[in-house]
Structures are given as C-alpha cells and as structure tokens.
Scaffold this active site. Structure first.
Site, short mmCIF file in Angstrom:
data_model
loop_
_atom_site.label_atom_id
_atom_site.label_comp_id
_atom_site.label_asym_id
_atom_site.label_seq_id
_atom_site.Cartn_x
_atom_site.Cartn_y
_atom_site.Cartn_z
N ASP A 1 -17.89 -12.06 -39.03
CA ASP A 1 -17.01 -11.64 -40.12
C ASP A 1 -17.72 -11.77 -41.46
O ASP A 1 -18.00 -12.86 -41.92
CB ASP A 1 -15.75 -12.52 -40.13
CG ASP A 1 -14.77 -12.09 -41.21
OD1 ASP A 1 -13.93 -11.23 -40.93
OD2 ASP A 1 -14.87 -12.60 -42.35
N LYS B 1 -15.48 -5.78 -45.16
CA LYS B 1 -14.26 -5.56 -45.95
C LYS B 1 -14.56 -4.83 -47.25
O LYS B 1 -15.62 -5.07 -47.85
CB LYS B 1 -13.61 -6.91 -46.30
CG LYS B 1 -13.56 -7.90 -45.14
CD LYS B 1 -12.87 -9.20 -45.50
CE LYS B 1 -13.03 -10.22 -44.37
NZ LYS B 1 -14.19 -11.12 -44.53
N HIS C 1 -9.88 -6.13 -48.32
CA HIS C 1 -10.09 -7.57 -48.49
C HIS C 1 -8.86 -8.29 -49.06
O HIS C 1 -8.51 -9.37 -48.61
CB HIS C 1 -11.31 -7.79 -49.38
CG HIS C 1 -11.97 -9.11 -49.20
ND1 HIS C 1 -13.32 -9.29 -49.28
CD2 HIS C 1 -11.46 -10.34 -48.93
CE1 HIS C 1 -13.62 -10.56 -49.06
NE2 HIS C 1 -12.50 -11.22 -48.85
P1 NDP Z 1 -13.75 -22.92 -42.71
O1 NDP Z 1 -12.34 -23.32 -42.61
O2 NDP Z 1 -14.40 -22.17 -41.61
O3 NDP Z 1 -14.60 -24.24 -43.04
C1 NDP Z 1 -15.96 -24.16 -43.36
C2 NDP Z 1 -16.37 -25.53 -43.87
O4 NDP Z 1 -16.19 -26.51 -42.86
C3 NDP Z 1 -17.82 -25.59 -44.29
O5 NDP Z 1 -17.90 -26.50 -45.37
C4 NDP Z 1 -18.51 -26.14 -43.05
O6 NDP Z 1 -19.68 -26.87 -43.42
C5 NDP Z 1 -17.45 -27.08 -42.51
N1 NDP Z 1 -17.46 -27.16 -41.04
C6 NDP Z 1 -17.60 -26.15 -40.15
N2 NDP Z 1 -17.54 -26.61 -38.89
C7 NDP Z 1 -17.36 -27.94 -38.98
C8 NDP Z 1 -17.24 -28.97 -38.01
N3 NDP Z 1 -17.31 -28.71 -36.71
N4 NDP Z 1 -17.06 -30.24 -38.45
C9 NDP Z 1 -17.01 -30.52 -39.77
N5 NDP Z 1 -17.10 -29.59 -40.72
C10 NDP Z 1 -17.29 -28.32 -40.34
O7 NDP Z 1 -13.89 -22.17 -44.11
P2 NDP Z 1 -14.21 -20.75 -44.71
O8 NDP Z 1 -13.48 -20.79 -46.00
O9 NDP Z 1 -15.64 -20.43 -44.71
O10 NDP Z 1 -13.47 -19.69 -43.77
C11 NDP Z 1 -14.06 -19.18 -42.59
C12 NDP Z 1 -14.32 -17.69 -42.74
O11 NDP Z 1 -13.11 -16.99 -43.02
C13 NDP Z 1 -15.22 -17.31 -43.92
O12 NDP Z 1 -16.57 -17.64 -43.71
C14 NDP Z 1 -14.94 -15.84 -44.04
O13 NDP Z 1 -15.61 -15.12 -43.03
C15 NDP Z 1 -13.42 -15.83 -43.81
N6 NDP Z 1 -12.69 -15.91 -45.09
C16 NDP Z 1 -12.00 -14.79 -45.49
C17 NDP Z 1 -11.29 -14.77 -46.67
C18 NDP Z 1 -10.55 -13.56 -47.05
O14 NDP Z 1 -10.11 -13.48 -48.20
N7 NDP Z 1 -10.41 -12.59 -46.18
C19 NDP Z 1 -11.26 -15.95 -47.56
C20 NDP Z 1 -11.95 -17.11 -47.03
C21 NDP Z 1 -12.63 -17.07 -45.83
P3 NDP Z 1 -21.19 -26.36 -43.14
O15 NDP Z 1 -21.24 -24.88 -43.27
O16 NDP Z 1 -21.95 -27.08 -44.20
O17 NDP Z 1 -21.54 -26.84 -41.75
#
Ligand code: NDP
Length: 285
Positions: free
Chosen positions: A49, A79, A112
């Site tokens: 994504d 998006k 988006h």
């Molecule tokens: P998430 O809820 O996926 O959380 C990501 C965070 O959690 C990062 O800081 C990551 O750290 C940490 N993390 C991931 N796995 C673990 C784990 N197993 N244990 C502990 N910490 C963990 O957040 P996002 O906001 O990135 O959302 C996911 C996806 O959703 C986005 O990447 C995007 O593709 C989509 N999205 C879409 C939006 C929209 O408007 N359509 C808005 C926001 C997100 P690290 O990377 O340092 O490991």
C-alpha cells in the site's frame, strides 16, 4: 491454535479478491521503501500500500521489479492525492503514478481523502470509474470517506467502491462506519492498524492477552483486525517486525480476547478526520 501462514483473501464487490494482510509504506522515504518492500515480499506479504503523496512510488516499484515475483502475484495499491482531485487531473495523476511505479496497471486505485472542502470527490470518483471501465485499473475504491461522501459518489455513478481505507485500531473502532461499509458490500481496510506507534501496543489489556497467547501485542492487534474481517496494512521498516507482523496470521484469539479488545474503544484518532480535513500540499514529482 490454528495456524495458516499463507495470505488470506477477502472478496471484493467487483468479483476480485485482495490479500487480507498487507504492508504499508507511509513516511518511508523513497530510498528506504525499496529495502523495506523487498523484505516484506521476501517474508510473504503480497499486498503493498503506497500513495502518490508518500513520495516513494519509485522505491516501491524498484522493489517489485527486482523481487523475482510475478507482477500478477503482487497486489499493488496507490492513491490520488487531494491536489490532483477533479476528473482530468485524476486521469493525469494515475498515469504519473504508473510511470513512477514502473507498472502498466495497479490492482487498486483509491481517492486518498474525501477532502469535502474541495467539493471534488464525486468528479474524482467519476474519473476512477472511467479508468475502471477502460480496463486501466483492476479495482477502484476510496480512503477516508464517511457515509455522506460514499452515498453521493455511488448515486452519481451507480458504482460502489470495493473498499474504504480508514483509520481503525482498538482505540478507534469506527463501529458505525464499518457497519455502513459492510451493508454496502464495501470492505473496510484499516490504516494505522497498530495505532501508528503511538502507545496502543503498551496497553495492559493487549500485553496481557499477548503474554497469555504467546504472541506479541502487535500480533494480537493484527489478529483482532483479521477476526473483524478488516484488510490490514501494518507498516514497519524493521525486518524483525516485518516478519513478526506477518506471523500474526498464525495467531488465534479466543472470543474472550476479542471481547476484551472490543472494550478498548476510546474514539482516539492518530490522524485526520475525513469529515473535516482537506489536506493541502503538492503531489511529489
Ligand atoms: P501502523 O499502525 O502500521 O504503525 C507503524 C508504527 O508501528 C511504526 O512506528 C513501526 O515502527 C511500529 N511497528 C510496526 N510493527 C511493530 C511491531 N510488531 N511492534 C512494535 N512496533 C511496531 O502505522 P501507519 O500509520 O504507518 O499505518 C499503516 C499504513 O496505513 C501506512 O503505512 C499507509 O500505507 C496506510 N495509511 C493510510 C492513510 C490514509 O490516509 N489512507 C493514513 C495513514 C496510514 P518501525 O517502522 O520503526 O518498525
């Protein structure tokens, strides 16, 4: 404990399917997107994504091209950004995304944000319907839409988005919107499924269930999403977490675990509100 370490597929209303557990790349710079997506594909994820505004479509495209996995076996979402909303500009934005990604088609193209203040989401949806009718995209959907953005879009075209990607996690369960989506055969895809790294994973209810089930809190949250029927796209740039999140497919929760997680709802947004936010900013080149 049931174990099914293979992608689960969810049916979409246009007759296609989407993997239930995918990989998100928001806030991953272009040069880091390539190794992160390579690792995700190596571990087993097949849904990626991205979005034009993330500025990493090229890195995602390089990872896909170099993966050795057939393009047909990878489900790619991008998006159209708010600045490109409107009929003609959306058609141009789609072409630009394809070019950056280095593919001739994406599997799912989303609006988006509804961005209601722009008053363009219906025209933008008409452009997506056109792309779909032309066979230029496999499936079309929306992100950050509420019922009062979805209904006019459906009314204007007769076409229902296959899914609605919205913020959803145990602290923001959007029960009403999920029910609306389900009633209209729209799959709910959860963004920030882990609460975007903002404290959810330290919740004592989750850490206690995790300890009891021999899983991590992140795996427990992902297993909860999967049990709800959500498509879910956790993001990580950390190889151990990329693998840990994928292994959530093998975590089984009991009904009492689900009930306890359902009880965590607190209406807590980590990101924008689709009802009121119409973010600006230019689409990256
Ligand atoms: P998430 O809820 O996926 O959380 C990501 C965070 O959690 C990062 O800081 C990551 O750290 C940490 N993390 C991931 N796995 C673990 C784990 N197993 N244990 C502990 N910490 C963990 O957040 P996002 O906001 O990135 O959302 C996911 C996806 O959703 C986005 O990447 C995007 O593709 C989509 N999205 C879409 C939006 C929209 O408007 N359509 C808005 C926001 C997100 P690290 O990377 O340092 O490991």
């Amino acid at each position: 404990m049931t174990s099914h370490l293979h992608p689960l597929d969810v049916d979409l209303n246009d007759g296609t399917t989407i993997p239930q557990l995918g990989f998100g790349v928001w806030r991953v710079p272009d040069d880091e997107a390539q190794p992160a997506v390579e690792e995700a594909l190596r571990v087993g994820y097949r849904l990626i994504d991205t979005a034009a505004i993330y500025g990493n479509e090229r890195g995602v495209g390089r990872a896909i091209a170099g993966s050795g996995i057939a393009r047909d076996d990878i489900y790619l979402t991008t998006k159209v950004w708010n600045a490109d909303q409107g009929y003609d500009s959306t058609l141009r934005a789609y072409e630009a995304s394809l070019k950056r990604l280095g593919v001739d088609k994406v599997d799912l193209y989303l609006i988006h944000w509804a961005a209601p203040a722009l008053e363009k989401f219906v025209d933008t949806w008409k452009a997506l319907v056109h792309l779909h009718e032309q066979g230029a995209v496999t499936s079309i959907g929306v992100s950050n839409f509420h019922a009062d953005h979805l209904q006019p879009s459906i009314d204007a075209t007769g076409v229902t988005p296959v899914l609605n990607q919205v913020e959803c996690h145990p602290y923001l369960q959007i029960e009403q919107l999920r029910a609306w989506n389900t009633a209209h055969q729209i799959v709910t895809e959860a963004w920030s499924p882990l609460g975007s790294g903002k404290g959810l994973l330290e919740d004592p209810v989750l850490t206690e269930i995790a300890a009891r089930r021999g899983a991590s809190p992140a795996q427990v949250v992902l297993a909860w999403h999967i049990a709800q029927g959500n498509v879910v796209i956790p993001k990580s740039v950390t190889p151990s977490r990329i693998a840990e999140n994928w292994a959530a497919l093998g975590v089984h929760l009991e009904p009492e675990d689900i009930d306890a997680i359902d009880g965590l709802e607190r209406g807590l947004r980590t990101g924008g509100n689709p009802a009121t936010d119409s973010f600006g900013g230019d689409t990256p080149e």
